[in-house]
Design a protein around this motif. Structure first.
Motif, mmCIF file in Angstrom:
data_model
loop_
_atom_site.group_PDB
_atom_site.id
_atom_site.type_symbol
_atom_site.label_atom_id
_atom_site.label_comp_id
_atom_site.label_asym_id
_atom_site.label_seq_id
_atom_site.Cartn_x
_atom_site.Cartn_y
_atom_site.Cartn_z
ATOM 1 N N ARG A 36 1.132 -1.708 -0.435
ATOM 2 C CA ARG A 36 0.549 -0.461 -0.110
ATOM 3 C C ARG A 36 0.160 1.592 0.108
ATOM 4 O O ARG A 36 0.436 1.771 -0.784
ATOM 5 C CB ARG A 36 -0.785 -0.068 1.342
ATOM 6 C CG ARG A 36 -2.057 -0.950 0.979
ATOM 7 C CD ARG A 36 -2.723 -1.023 1.819
ATOM 8 N NE ARG A 36 -4.265 -1.373 2.017
ATOM 9 C CZ ARG A 36 -4.532 -2.346 2.856
ATOM 10 N NH1 ARG A 36 -3.860 -2.632 4.106
ATOM 11 N NH2 ARG A 36 -5.655 -3.413 3.169
ATOM 12 N N ILE A 37 1.930 1.380 1.219
ATOM 13 C CA ILE A 37 3.102 2.632 0.791
ATOM 14 C C ILE A 37 3.530 2.621 -0.807
ATOM 15 O O ILE A 37 3.282 3.712 -1.074
ATOM 16 C CB ILE A 37 3.600 1.978 1.402
ATOM 17 C CG1 ILE A 37 3.248 2.197 3.626
ATOM 18 C CG2 ILE A 37 5.385 3.575 2.174
ATOM 19 C CD1 ILE A 37 4.482 1.584 4.491
ATOM 20 N N VAL A 38 3.978 1.773 -1.322
ATOM 21 C CA VAL A 38 4.532 1.613 -2.278
ATOM 22 C C VAL A 38 3.889 2.336 -3.572
ATOM 23 O O VAL A 38 3.584 3.280 -4.298
ATOM 24 C CB VAL A 38 5.210 0.161 -2.467
ATOM 25 C CG1 VAL A 38 5.962 0.655 -4.063
ATOM 26 C CG2 VAL A 38 5.914 0.193 -1.399
ATOM 27 N N LEU A 39 2.232 1.641 -3.516
ATOM 28 C CA LEU A 39 1.282 1.931 -4.104
ATOM 29 C C LEU A 39 1.525 3.343 -4.377
ATOM 30 O O LEU A 39 1.256 4.626 -4.809
ATOM 31 C CB LEU A 39 0.232 1.169 -4.104
ATOM 32 C CG LEU A 39 -1.095 1.555 -5.612
ATOM 33 C CD1 LEU A 39 -0.960 1.471 -6.362
ATOM 34 C CD2 LEU A 39 -2.026 1.078 -4.739
ATOM 35 N N ALA A 40 0.704 3.794 -3.017
ATOM 36 C CA ALA A 40 0.653 5.239 -3.128
ATOM 37 C C ALA A 40 2.186 6.130 -3.532
ATOM 38 O O ALA A 40 1.875 7.099 -3.701
ATOM 39 C CB ALA A 40 0.330 5.689 -1.631
ATOM 40 N N ASP A 41 3.327 5.714 -3.023
ATOM 41 C CA ASP A 41 4.462 6.761 -3.464
ATOM 42 C C ASP A 41 4.189 6.189 -5.108
ATOM 43 O O ASP A 41 4.485 7.810 -5.631
ATOM 44 C CB ASP A 41 5.269 5.829 -3.214
ATOM 45 C CG ASP A 41 6.685 6.459 -3.618
ATOM 46 O OD1 ASP A 41 7.128 7.245 -2.815
ATOM 47 O OD2 ASP A 41 7.736 5.847 -4.033
ATOM 48 N N TYR A 42 4.129 5.469 -5.740
ATOM 49 C CA TYR A 42 4.467 5.405 -6.886
ATOM 50 C C TYR A 42 3.226 6.900 -7.680
ATOM 51 O O TYR A 42 2.917 6.736 -8.822
ATOM 52 C CB TYR A 42 3.625 3.807 -7.787
ATOM 53 C CG TYR A 42 5.950 3.958 -8.246
ATOM 54 C CD1 TYR A 42 7.012 4.321 -8.675
ATOM 55 C CD2 TYR A 42 6.268 3.037 -7.209
ATOM 56 C CE1 TYR A 42 7.926 3.246 -9.011
ATOM 57 C CE2 TYR A 42 7.462 2.513 -7.114
ATOM 58 C CZ TYR A 42 8.656 2.587 -7.823
ATOM 59 O OH TYR A 42 9.722 2.613 -8.092
ATOM 60 N N GLU A 43 1.766 5.566 -7.306
ATOM 61 C CA GLU A 43 0.687 7.168 -7.595
ATOM 62 C C GLU A 43 0.868 8.382 -7.713
ATOM 63 O O GLU A 43 0.585 9.420 -8.495
ATOM 64 C CB GLU A 43 -0.746 6.864 -7.111
ATOM 65 C CG GLU A 43 -1.396 5.267 -7.544
ATOM 66 C CD GLU A 43 -2.223 5.125 -6.847
ATOM 67 O OE1 GLU A 43 -3.141 4.526 -7.072
ATOM 68 O OE2 GLU A 43 -2.587 5.283 -5.064
#
Length: 51
Positions: A36-43
Motif C-alpha cells: 500500500r505504501i509503495v502503491l501510494a508512492d508510485y501513484e
C-alpha cells in the motif's frame, strides 16, 4: 499458463515481487501494508509527472 517472458512487464514485475515476498516469508499483512505504501508512492509520482 502464459509464458512469463512474453507477459507484459507489469505482470513480470508482479510475479517477481510475489516471489520475493514469499521467499523471504513476509507475513501477508506486512506485505499488504508495505505494498500500500509503495502503491501510494508510485501513484504520487505519476501525478507529479503529469503536472
Amino acid at each position: 499458463m502464459m509464458d512469463l517472458k512474453n507477459a507484459p512487464q507489469h505482470v513480470q514485475l508482479a510475479v517477481d515481487l510475489i516471489e520475493l515476498l514469499e521467499t523471504n516469508q513476509v507475513a501477508d499483512d506486512v506485505a499488504v501494508e508495505a505494498l500500500r505504501i509503495v502503491l501510494a508512492d508510485y501513484e504520487r509520482k505519476l501525478l507529479d509527472k503529469n503536472d
